[in-house]
Structure formats: structure tokens, C-alpha cells
Scaffold this motif. Structure first.
Motif, mmCIF file in Angstrom:
data_model
loop_
_atom_site.group_PDB
_atom_site.id
_atom_site.type_symbol
_atom_site.label_atom_id
_atom_site.label_comp_id
_atom_site.label_asym_id
_atom_site.label_seq_id
_atom_site.Cartn_x
_atom_site.Cartn_y
_atom_site.Cartn_z
ATOM 1 N N GLU A 152 -2.371 12.927 -0.669
ATOM 2 C CA GLU A 152 -3.746 12.453 -0.532
ATOM 3 C C GLU A 152 -4.028 11.210 -1.370
ATOM 4 O OE1 GLU A 152 -6.614 15.555 -1.099
ATOM 5 O OE2 GLU A 152 -5.436 16.977 0.052
ATOM 6 N N THR A 202 -3.739 7.379 -2.472
ATOM 7 C CA THR A 202 -3.454 6.064 -1.921
ATOM 8 C C THR A 202 -3.712 5.024 -2.996
ATOM 9 O OG1 THR A 202 -4.130 6.745 0.290
ATOM 10 C CG2 THR A 202 -4.060 4.388 -0.129
ATOM 11 N N LYS A 208 0.874 -1.176 0.000
ATOM 12 C CA LYS A 208 0.000 0.000 0.000
ATOM 13 C C LYS A 208 0.909 1.224 0.000
ATOM 14 C CE LYS A 208 -3.345 2.450 2.864
ATOM 15 N NZ LYS A 208 -4.045 2.452 4.153
ATOM 16 N N GLU A 220 1.061 5.542 -0.002
ATOM 17 C CA GLU A 220 0.400 6.821 0.190
ATOM 18 C C GLU A 220 1.360 7.918 -0.246
ATOM 19 O OE1 GLU A 220 -1.628 7.202 4.110
ATOM 20 O OE2 GLU A 220 -0.851 5.157 4.393
#
Length: 169
Positions: free
Chosen positions: A56, A58, A51, A53
Motif C-alpha cells: 500500500e 507509494t 515511482k 509501490e
């Protein structure tokens, strides 16, 4: 204007986090600025669930543990994301939702059972799960409206109610 990039040597520096899991950061550079990526990695026996980021934004991806080119794939994914060439946010939200649903279903399994969580074409029940045992036999196949609903449907199939007690055995 130049594009964000990351040297392969820096991506290979992420090797320990990729192999063991955890969280790290990585800076992507272009001539006029830098962009920091926060990377969270969860591993299982066969895959790296990644994952990322960036501000803002993701997104997520999954790489096979045995993939010989996983460092190049990770670099390409990071650069594509930073340069606006990654898949839409809806797709990455879907991937995150699938990982969360997998975690919820895994909590209700018996020892020796494996759950496979997928998306369905049913708008009312967009998540599905098939649970097998160590012999590959199907123990349960259900659909659900949310990760909680899916986990409860799996629990209902796997944990039969004892008559008269009103509780799961």
C-alpha cells in the motif's frame, strides 16, 4: 530482526528499465521474508522520475541522468522505503502531484517552450508554473489550485483569444 536489502548487482540489473523507462519489479529480502517493489520509471532529457509501490506504500524520487552513483542511490532509496526510513507519504504524494501537473501543463505548450512546475506557499493555489521559450525568455508565470486549473491558466496566457471568435487561437 534484520533489515530488507537488495544487492547492488540486482539494482544494476534494473539498468535497462532505468535508461529506457517503463515498469519492472524488484524483490527486497530479509531473513524471514521478502517484499516486492513495483517500479515505474519515466525519463526526460535530464532526469529519471522513479515511482515505487510496495504493497500500500507509494513513494517517488528523481535522479539526475548523469549521476555517477545513481545505482547506489536507487538501492538506498528502495531499502530506505522498505525499512520505513523514507520520507512521509505526504511528501511522495506531493512529488506525484507535481509530475502530474507537469504532464498537464506540457500538453498546452507551443513548440519550443519549456514549463517548470513548482509548489507554492499559497494554500489556495499550491501549484505554480513558469514557461520559457528556447531563448530563456519568460512566456508565462501562473499559479493554480489543481493540475487542471494550472494547465488552463497556462493555456490562457499562451493561447490568446481572437476577438469575436470566442475561441483560443
Amino acid at each position: 530482526m534484520s533489515e530488507f536489502n537488495i544487492p547492488l548487482s540486482r539494482v544494476m540489473g534494473l539498468e535497462r528499465t532505468v535508461e529506457t523507462g517503463g515498469t519492472t519489479s524488484c524483490t527486497l529480502r530479509r531473513t524471514e521474508t521478502t517484499l516486492d517493489a513495483r517500479i515505474t520509471i519515466e525519463n526526460d532529457d535530464t532526469t529519471h522520475h522513479i515511482k515505487v509501490e510496495m504493497g500500500e506504500l507509494t513513494s517517488s524520487t528523481t535522479l539526475p541522468r548523469k549521476l555517477a552513483t545513481k545505482w547506489q542511490s536507487l538501492r538506498d532509496f528502495l531499502q530506505d522505503l522498505a525499512n520505513g526510513r523514507a520520507d512521509s507519504g505526504a511528501q511522495s504524494e506531493e512529488a506525484i502531484a507535481l509530475m502530474e501537473a507537469q504532464d498537464s501543463v506540457d500538453e498546452v505548450l507551443h513548440a519550443g517552450q519549456i514549463a517548470y512546475v513548482i509548489t507554492t506557499v499559497n494554500r489556495d493555489r499550491p501549484l505554480g508554473a513558469v514557461v520559457t521559450n528556447d531563448d530563456g525568455e519568460v512566456c508565462a508565470a501562473v499559479t493554480g489550485a489543481s493540475k487542471e486549473h494550472l494547465a488552463e491558466a497556462v493555456r490562457a496566457k499562451l493561447w490568446p483569444v481572437q476577438e469575436g471568435l470566442g475561441e483560443c487561437a
